[in-house]
Design a protein around this motif. Structure first.
Motif, PDB file in Angstrom:
ATOM      1  N   ILE A 152     -56.123 -81.758  40.986  1.00  0.00           N
ATOM      2  CA  ILE A 152     -58.071 -81.335  40.272  1.00  0.00           C
ATOM      3  C   ILE A 152     -58.189 -80.437  40.715  1.00  0.00           C
ATOM      4  O   ILE A 152     -59.068 -79.512  40.378  1.00  0.00           O
ATOM      5  N   GLN A 153     -57.741 -79.877  42.331  1.00  0.00           N
ATOM      6  CA  GLN A 153     -58.021 -78.282  42.682  1.00  0.00           C
ATOM      7  C   GLN A 153     -57.512 -77.443  41.762  1.00  0.00           C
ATOM      8  O   GLN A 153     -58.269 -76.136  41.125  1.00  0.00           O
ATOM      9  N   ASP A 154     -56.405 -77.217  41.379  1.00  0.00           N
ATOM     10  CA  ASP A 154     -56.288 -76.306  40.163  1.00  0.00           C
ATOM     11  C   ASP A 154     -56.519 -76.900  38.605  1.00  0.00           C
ATOM     12  O   ASP A 154     -56.671 -75.510  38.073  1.00  0.00           O
ATOM     13  N   ALA A 155     -56.842 -77.648  38.467  1.00  0.00           N
ATOM     14  CA  ALA A 155     -58.289 -77.784  36.940  1.00  0.00           C
ATOM     15  C   ALA A 155     -59.127 -77.154  37.468  1.00  0.00           C
ATOM     16  O   ALA A 155     -59.664 -76.020  36.430  1.00  0.00           O
ATOM     17  N   VAL A 156     -59.526 -77.676  38.711  1.00  0.00           N
ATOM     18  CA  VAL A 156     -60.610 -76.393  38.316  1.00  0.00           C
ATOM     19  C   VAL A 156     -61.089 -75.101  38.690  1.00  0.00           C
ATOM     20  O   VAL A 156     -61.736 -74.611  37.699  1.00  0.00           O
ATOM     21  N   SER A 157     -59.671 -75.087  39.184  1.00  0.00           N
ATOM     22  CA  SER A 157     -59.320 -73.134  39.194  1.00  0.00           C
ATOM     23  C   SER A 157     -59.049 -72.423  38.390  1.00  0.00           C
ATOM     24  O   SER A 157     -59.567 -71.305  37.984  1.00  0.00           O
ATOM     25  N   SER A 158     -58.736 -73.251  37.279  1.00  0.00           N
ATOM     26  CA  SER A 158     -58.680 -73.323  35.383  1.00  0.00           C
ATOM     27  C   SER A 158     -59.816 -72.158  34.731  1.00  0.00           C
ATOM     28  O   SER A 158     -59.638 -71.241  34.350  1.00  0.00           O
ATOM     29  N   GLY A 159     -60.811 -73.359  35.637  1.00  0.00           N
ATOM     30  CA  GLY A 159     -62.066 -72.731  34.443  1.00  0.00           C
ATOM     31  C   GLY A 159     -62.361 -73.033  33.544  1.00  0.00           C
ATOM     32  O   GLY A 159     -63.747 -73.021  32.820  1.00  0.00           O
ATOM     33  N   GLN A 160     -61.660 -74.108  32.520  1.00  0.00           N
ATOM     34  CA  GLN A 160     -61.572 -74.607  31.320  1.00  0.00           C
ATOM     35  C   GLN A 160     -62.867 -75.822  32.115  1.00  0.00           C
ATOM     36  O   GLN A 160     -63.255 -76.430  33.425  1.00  0.00           O
ATOM     37  N   LYS A 161     -64.409 -75.888  30.704  1.00  0.00           N
ATOM     38  CA  LYS A 161     -65.621 -76.214  30.520  1.00  0.00           C
ATOM     39  C   LYS A 161     -64.952 -77.763  31.022  1.00  0.00           C
ATOM     40  O   LYS A 161     -66.107 -78.821  31.194  1.00  0.00           O
ATOM     41  N   SER A 162     -64.224 -78.398  30.384  1.00  0.00           N
ATOM     42  CA  SER A 162     -63.938 -79.484  30.152  1.00  0.00           C
ATOM     43  C   SER A 162     -62.289 -80.887  30.328  1.00  0.00           C
ATOM     44  O   SER A 162     -61.716 -79.721  28.788  1.00  0.00           O
ATOM     45  N   GLN A 163     -61.718 -81.409  31.423  1.00  0.00           N
ATOM     46  CA  GLN A 163     -60.392 -81.639  31.095  1.00  0.00           C
ATOM     47  C   GLN A 163     -59.897 -82.928  31.567  1.00  0.00           C
ATOM     48  O   GLN A 163     -60.542 -83.222  32.518  1.00  0.00           O
ATOM     49  N   LYS A 164     -58.955 -83.403  30.603  1.00  0.00           N
ATOM     50  CA  LYS A 164     -58.691 -84.796  31.865  1.00  0.00           C
ATOM     51  C   LYS A 164     -57.578 -84.295  32.439  1.00  0.00           C
ATOM     52  O   LYS A 164     -56.997 -83.847  32.105  1.00  0.00           O
TER      53      LYS A 164
END
Length: 327
Positions: A152-164
């Motif tokens: 989840i931390q990596d997903a936040v860092s990716s900067g995408q506005k919305s993702q599963k």
């Protein structure tokens, strides 16, 4: 047609709370702070048992661990309900432009079934991310596992506005919009616990009629002028002919005028409200009109008190609404 408080707002938004884990990430600097917060918890007293006014019932296992970690970071936690079938708990922290919440449901053995984490800071998005990460770790390291928290931390860092975000625990929906981060997730195979319905006996028409007798002008909201440039307002929402589901009171303007207008507005609204544990709600609100911001569960309702003050302007909004939760 629902009444709406404040210009430019249409309809009712059931706010799902926002809970910040909080070291002093509520500042306005361009970099996140690292020191401990001086803010006190704004929810129930952790030493008290389950009850009606922002208190905590029993918890064990994952739920107990998560609660203690959130409280240690300055959050106030309270139960919307806590029964032999499970519980719904919210940990809240409000401070001016910074808001956060960590809401979760759990089984009697403490196993967390679903979670909603939100963090917002209109002054500093970096601080919002810091607080979000603290809340995520407080709940997730034990409930999801550290490796899944890292996803989840990596997903936040990716900067995408919305993702599963998939995990071995379950699936998450992450929304990363500017200064607002939101994560909703549910354990695989689990269903969210039903939230008991809450309504007042008083209808929209009855409260509007009562407020008109008190010299409010009722259009999209019921409003009365305060001082030279301020106002006191009541916004209400309910299905046609049925009891109210949301009541919102506010006062804004010169701080001296607001100090008088806010309690008057609360008395005007509660003078007509019947049912729905109105007395307990009024008692809680009156005890927390101290110029600070709060969020809490009171008698099965979600209560938010949002305050903004300066030397020449003050504004306080009090919202009573039915909690919304899904995953």
């Amino acid at each position: 047609m629902p009444l709406v408080i404040g210009g430019g707002v249409v309809g009712i938004v059931l706010i799902g709370l926002l809970v910040f884990l909080g070291i002093h990430a509520f500042g306005g600097k361009n970099e996140p702070d690292s020191g401990p917060t001086n803010n006190q918890p704004t929810g129930g007293n952790p030493s008290e048992g389950g009850g009606e006014n922002g208190q905590l019932g029993d918890a064990t296992g994952q739920a107990k661990t998560a609660t203690e970690k959130l409280q240690s970071n300055g959050f106030g936690c309270s139960d919307l309900f806590n029964t032999g079938q499970g519980a719904h708990r919210g940990c809240f922290k409000y401070n001016g432009a910074a808001k956060a919440e960590a809401v979760f449901q759990f089984q009697p053995d403490g196993t967390i079934l679903g979670v909603r984490i939100e963090s917002e800071n209109n002054d500093n998005v970096n601080n919002a991310k810091v607080v979000f990460d603290q809340a995520l770790q407080a709940i997730g390291n034990d409930a999801f596992g550290g490796d899944q928290v890292k996803k989840i931390q990596d997903a936040v860092s990716s900067g995408q506005k919305s993702q599963k975000v998939g995990s071995t625990w379950g699936e998450f929906q992450l929304d990363n919009e500017g200064d607002d981060l939101r994560l909703v997730g549910g354990k695989s195979g689990a269903d969210s616990l039903d939230i008991p319905a809450k309504t007042f006996d008083t209808t929209e028409a009855q409260l509007v009629a009562a407020l008109k007798t008190k010299k409010y002008v009722c259009t999209t909201s019921c409003t009365k002028q305060v001082g030279k440039f301020g106002s006191q307002r009541v916004y209400i929402y309910g299905s046609n002919g049925q009891g109210l589901k949301t009541v919102e009171m506010s006062a804004s303007g010169d701080p001296k005028d607001v100090k008088v207008a806010l309690p008057a507005t609360v008395n005007d609204a509660f003078g007509t409200l019947k049912g729905g544990d109105a007395a307990a709600l009024k008692s809680y609100i009156q005890a927390h009109m101290d110029g600070k911001s709060y969020a809490n569960y009171v008698s099965g309702w979600r209560v938010e008190i949002s305050t903004s003050n300066s030397d020449d302007y003050a504004s306080t909004r009090i919202n009573i609404s039915y909690e919304s939760f899904y995953f």
